[in-house]
Design an enzyme around this catalytic site. Structure first.
Site, mmCIF file in Angstrom:
data_model
loop_
_atom_site.group_PDB
_atom_site.id
_atom_site.type_symbol
_atom_site.label_atom_id
_atom_site.label_comp_id
_atom_site.label_asym_id
_atom_site.label_seq_id
_atom_site.Cartn_x
_atom_site.Cartn_y
_atom_site.Cartn_z
ATOM 1 N N TRP A 99 -45.643 -26.728 -11.528
ATOM 2 C CA TRP A 99 -46.119 -27.418 -12.417
ATOM 3 C C TRP A 99 -46.765 -29.138 -12.120
ATOM 4 C CZ3 TRP A 99 -49.085 -23.358 -13.383
ATOM 5 C CH2 TRP A 99 -48.333 -22.255 -12.927
ATOM 6 N N ASP A 166 -45.334 -31.775 -20.437
ATOM 7 C CA ASP A 166 -45.759 -30.495 -20.469
ATOM 8 C C ASP A 166 -44.463 -29.206 -20.988
ATOM 9 O OD1 ASP A 166 -46.106 -28.101 -19.799
ATOM 10 O OD2 ASP A 166 -46.498 -28.121 -17.480
ATOM 11 N N LYS A 190 -44.883 -18.893 -24.055
ATOM 12 C CA LYS A 190 -43.241 -18.270 -23.928
ATOM 13 C C LYS A 190 -42.752 -18.272 -24.843
ATOM 14 C CE LYS A 190 -44.154 -20.276 -18.947
ATOM 15 N NZ LYS A 190 -44.717 -19.425 -18.476
HETATM 16 C C1 LIG Z 1 -43.700 -25.660 -16.990
HETATM 17 C C2 LIG Z 1 -45.685 -24.895 -16.496
HETATM 18 N N1 LIG Z 1 -46.748 -25.846 -16.889
HETATM 19 C C3 LIG Z 1 -48.230 -25.006 -16.446
HETATM 20 C C4 LIG Z 1 -48.146 -23.718 -16.960
HETATM 21 C C5 LIG Z 1 -49.385 -23.121 -16.458
HETATM 22 O O1 LIG Z 1 -49.618 -22.507 -17.726
HETATM 23 P P1 LIG Z 1 -51.357 -21.713 -17.498
HETATM 24 O O2 LIG Z 1 -50.942 -20.484 -16.817
HETATM 25 O O3 LIG Z 1 -50.980 -21.965 -19.190
HETATM 26 O O4 LIG Z 1 -52.737 -22.696 -17.241
HETATM 27 C C6 LIG Z 1 -46.809 -22.740 -16.450
HETATM 28 C C7 LIG Z 1 -46.742 -21.515 -15.798
HETATM 29 O O5 LIG Z 1 -45.539 -20.990 -16.249
HETATM 30 C C8 LIG Z 1 -45.332 -23.967 -16.795
HETATM 31 O O6 LIG Z 1 -44.735 -22.996 -16.706
#
Ligand SMILES: Cc1ncc(COP(=O)(O)O)c(C=O)c1O
Length: 353
Positions: A99, A166, A190
């Protein structure tokens, strides 16, 4: 049969939240459904305001210059919004996993990025430490919990520049000094609610410093000015998130849930460490309290183990393809009893093998 939902997200939510949310689909306001009333009606405006206020209250950020927004486009849209709104010359990123890497890729569309450190060399099984954050960069971006690899930043740096984080997979799970951060974002799916909304908590005074034009939907200032109602918000996702935040507040807030989360992760990791059939993936000091990643030492036991946990009502235990093995996601709404069930299955495997 009772289910034990270890999914990485979307994931387990509190039963009472699911009940209230489903009731609101049928009758929210005088016989009208939550999803058929105007988002400009007072009952929904109240929901949005309550959700925003609860987020700031739980994080201890009320009255400190922060605004909470419930936006759309997932945490993935924040990868680009952060850069578009804050990146003027150069930004510094910590690369701790898939991510973070995606956030870097999006930011690079706007300008050059400095990777202050990366754990890519070891398939992201640890959190780099001892790196420097340069003072002449616009902001520093990190990922508090690496959902896929099961690592978590335990000690955040004192950043000389605005710190963006994030927190998609561990927001509201542990006490932190949240005022160390200037912008926090987290997809709801989550620890908050269904997919469809993303919480952004931003310190207003870091905005308005870039020279580029920002499209309205991607401009934090526009969303702040419109009280997170610039366009039609995802009403169901916001309502359910509000219910979860209220549930957490009633439990005693982040400090109370943190104690439960520590009990769950302690139990989980002690089984991983003591049971000779399993091996943890992440470096011990960086282990996530939310996502425990582990593998079988002997892959021949896979079929037996998979049948055993499925028969016990466990769901969502398969690891992400980039790590393999298993991932036990233990978000706020997962009970200690569910972890006990998993640990019992693991020790039963040991006695069988
Ligand atoms: C730490 C983290 N950042 C970003 C994301 C991406 O999230 P989204 O699917 O809402 O774009 C996730 C998805 O699991 C994640 O765990």
């Amino acid at each position: 049969m009772q289910k034990h939902n270890f999914s990485a997200g979307p994931c387990v939510l509190p039963q009472e939240v699911l009940q209230k949310a489903s009731q609101a689909i049928l009758d929210f306001d005088n016989g009208l459904s939550l999803i058929e009333i105007s988002h400009r009606s007072k009952p929904f405006v109240d929901v949005m305001e309550q959700a925003r206020a609860l987020a700031l209250e739980l994080l201890g950020l009320e009255g400190k210059g922060y605004k909470a927004l419930f936006l759309q486009g997932g945490a993935s849209t924040q990868f680009l919004m952060v850069a578009q709104n804050l990146l003027e010359k150069r930004a510094a990123y910590l690369n701790t996993g898939t991510w973070a890497d995606k956030a870097i890729k999006e930011a690079k569309i706007f300008d050059d990025i400095l990777e202050v450190a990366s754990s890519k060399d070891a398939n992201y099984n640890y959190i780099p430490k001892g790196f420097e954050i340069p003072e002449d960069h616009d902001y520093f971006h990190c990922t508090s919990n690496n959902t896929i690899f099961g690592t978590q930043i335990k000690k955040f740096p004192n950043s000389p520049i605005p710190m963006v984080c994030d927190m998609s997979s561990d927001i509201f799970s542990r006490t932190l000094d949240f005022s160390k951060f200037d912008l926090i974002y987290a997809g709801a799916q989550k620890n908050m609610g269904p997919a469809g909304t993303t919480l952004v908590v931003v310190k207003e005074d870091i905005l308005g410093k870039v020279s580029r034009k920002i499209p309205s939907m991607l401009d934090y200032k526009v969303h702040i000015d419109k009280s997170s109602m610039f366009n039609t918000p995802p009403v169901f996702a916001v309502y359910t998130s509000m219910l979860t935040l209220q549930w957490l507040k009633d439990l005693g807030g982040i400090a109370a849930i943190e104690k439960e989360n520590e009990k769950k992760s302690r139990l989980m990791y002690s089984e991983i460490d003591l049971n000779p059939l399993f091996k943890g993936f992440a470096a011990k000091e960086d282990r996530s309290d939310m996502n425990a990643t582990f593998t079988l030492v002997n892959e021949d036991l896979k079929e037996t183990f998979d049948t055993m946990w499925k028969d016990a009502g466990i769901n969502g235990l398969n690891g992400h393809r980039s790590v393999g093995g298993y991932r036990a996601s233990m978000y706020n709404a997962l009970s200690l009893d569910s972890v006990k069930v998993l640990v019992e299955v693991m020790s039963e495997l040991e006695s069988k093998a």
